[in-house]
Design a protein around this motif. Structure first.
Motif, PDB file in Angstrom:
ATOM      1  N   ALA A 160      -5.347  -8.650   1.703  1.00  0.00           N
ATOM      2  CA  ALA A 160      -6.030  -8.274   2.863  1.00  0.00           C
ATOM      3  C   ALA A 160      -4.959  -7.886   3.822  1.00  0.00           C
ATOM      4  N   GLY A 161      -3.998  -8.427   3.911  1.00  0.00           N
ATOM      5  CA  GLY A 161      -2.841  -8.192   4.877  1.00  0.00           C
ATOM      6  C   GLY A 161      -2.108  -6.898   4.545  1.00  0.00           C
ATOM      7  N   CYS A 162      -1.976  -6.621   3.124  1.00  0.00           N
ATOM      8  CA  CYS A 162      -1.231  -5.419   3.105  1.00  0.00           C
ATOM      9  C   CYS A 162      -2.113  -4.166   3.190  1.00  0.00           C
ATOM     10  N   VAL A 163      -3.615  -4.516   3.129  1.00  0.00           N
ATOM     11  CA  VAL A 163      -4.487  -3.328   3.253  1.00  0.00           C
ATOM     12  C   VAL A 163      -4.358  -3.049   4.762  1.00  0.00           C
ATOM     13  N   ALA A 164      -4.293  -4.062   5.699  1.00  0.00           N
ATOM     14  CA  ALA A 164      -4.409  -3.870   7.145  1.00  0.00           C
ATOM     15  C   ALA A 164      -3.079  -3.390   7.554  1.00  0.00           C
ATOM     16  N   VAL A 165      -1.908  -3.658   6.915  1.00  0.00           N
ATOM     17  CA  VAL A 165      -0.511  -2.970   7.243  1.00  0.00           C
ATOM     18  C   VAL A 165      -0.388  -1.398   7.198  1.00  0.00           C
ATOM     19  N   VAL A 166      -1.219  -0.860   6.326  1.00  0.00           N
ATOM     20  CA  VAL A 166      -1.299   0.469   6.038  1.00  0.00           C
ATOM     21  C   VAL A 166      -2.503   1.210   6.243  1.00  0.00           C
ATOM     22  N   ASP A 167      -3.330   0.385   7.051  1.00  0.00           N
ATOM     23  CA  ASP A 167      -4.677   1.088   7.426  1.00  0.00           C
ATOM     24  C   ASP A 167      -4.563   2.480   8.351  1.00  0.00           C
ATOM     25  N   GLY A 168      -5.110   3.525   8.037  1.00  0.00           N
ATOM     26  CA  GLY A 168      -4.922   4.583   8.842  1.00  0.00           C
ATOM     27  C   GLY A 168      -3.799   5.482   8.520  1.00  0.00           C
ATOM     28  N   VAL A 169      -2.977   4.729   7.614  1.00  0.00           N
ATOM     29  CA  VAL A 169      -1.736   5.813   7.252  1.00  0.00           C
ATOM     30  C   VAL A 169      -2.147   6.924   6.516  1.00  0.00           C
ATOM     31  N   ARG A 170      -1.614   8.245   6.684  1.00  0.00           N
ATOM     32  CA  ARG A 170      -1.974   9.480   6.240  1.00  0.00           C
ATOM     33  C   ARG A 170      -1.196  10.076   5.181  1.00  0.00           C
ATOM     34  N   VAL A 171      -0.342   9.318   4.681  1.00  0.00           N
ATOM     35  CA  VAL A 171       0.631  10.029   3.664  1.00  0.00           C
ATOM     36  C   VAL A 171       0.141   9.903   2.207  1.00  0.00           C
ATOM     37  N   TYR A 172      -0.989   9.072   1.923  1.00  0.00           N
ATOM     38  CA  TYR A 172      -1.299   8.797   0.504  1.00  0.00           C
ATOM     39  C   TYR A 172      -2.073  10.037  -0.020  1.00  0.00           C
ATOM     40  N   SER A 173      -1.879  10.151  -1.378  1.00  0.00           N
ATOM     41  CA  SER A 173      -2.691  11.357  -2.322  1.00  0.00           C
ATOM     42  C   SER A 173      -4.279  10.802  -2.440  1.00  0.00           C
TER      43      SER A 173
END
Length: 265
Positions: free
Chosen positions: A222-235
């Motif tokens: 859950a913490g890993c998901v929260a860290v990159v929540d909203g990041v827009r670099v993913y395919s």
């Protein structure tokens, strides 16, 4: 309509979804390596069939990363270590039979001696697991490190055909464990490993130590998901993995709450 998602193409995610069909991904990787090798004119790429492309060594040639230092710094396993790895494979497959096809693929295991490293793997060395001497301290330790790195191995196989990142970025993140300097894909990988280890420990004999470990891993995912929540670099495939990890964390939390309620009753 054609479904180009990971779930649509391969049935799900390795280790997390029992519906995942390994042979589909392996066929895609083999064909991709064959086509890439022929396109760049690799003289060493002389294979009888696409399945020959699944050897770790040939995968290295095709990826052409020139990153052989880790292999050069590592050694072959001793006979006793090889035996320990084979026994660990057998135990893992017996505890979670659907994982057998994820383990019975061409793999290399190497001994590495780097400060603070108990195991590692990397994209530039496909299907290769590097283990420190400390990984052999106990059977449980060895199995955890093998499950950990095999999760990375399969994530790298997916990325050979469907990379998780589509927009370059220099932004770095800190994992829930406090480890800093990780890029967006590495955070996804860390969460993926956490979820896979949660699945692994959920098959262990229950007890306070196992419950604590499961709670730690759920919180980590859950913490890993929260860290990159909203990041827009993913395919699209990276976004799909992020959603899968978020779903996994929610499901694990719900199961943990249900078990706690049942215990209180």
């Amino acid at each position: 309509m054609f479904d180009s998602s990971i779930a649509g193409l391969f049935g799900g995610w390795p280790f997390l979804d029992y519906e995942f069909v390994p042979r589909r991904l392996l066929a895609a990787v083999a064909c991709s390596r064959l086509a890439t090798g022929e396109a760049v004119g690799l003289p060493a790429l002389r294979v009888r069939s696409p399945t020959d492309c699944l050897s770790p060594h040939l995968g290295e040639l095709v990826r052409n990363t020139n990153a052989s230092r880790l292999t050069e710094e590592s050694d072959q396993l001793s006979p006793s270590q090889t035996g320990a790895v084979e026994r660990a494979k057998t135990v893992i497959k017996s505890r979670i039979p659907p994982w057998a096809d994820l383990i019975d693929i061409p793999l290399r295991f190497r001994i590495v001696d780097r400060p603070g490293v108990i195991s590692c793997s990397c994209f530039s060395h496909p299907q290769t697991v590097f283990l420190a001497e400390a990984a052999f301290d106990s059977e449980m330790q060895l199995m955890e490190q093998m499950v950990h790195e095999l999760c990375h191995v399969w994530a790298y196989l997916i990325e050979e055909t469907l990379p998780f990142q589509q927009t370059p970025s220099d932004v770095l993140f800190t994992l829930p464990s406090g480890t800093a300097g990780k890029n967006a894909v590495e955070v996804l990988g860390a969460g993926y490993v956490g979820a896979t280890l949660h699945r692994w420990y959920s098959t262990a004999t229950t007890g306070p130590a196992v419950w604590r470990r499961l709670a730690e891993l759920r919180q980590y995912v859950a913490g890993c998901v929260a860290v990159v929540d909203g990041v827009r670099v993913y395919s699209p495939s990276g976004q799909e993995l992020l959603r899968r990890l978020a779903s996994f964390a929610r499901g694990a939390a719900a199961r943990q709450a249900a078990h706690a309620d049942a215990w209180r009753e």
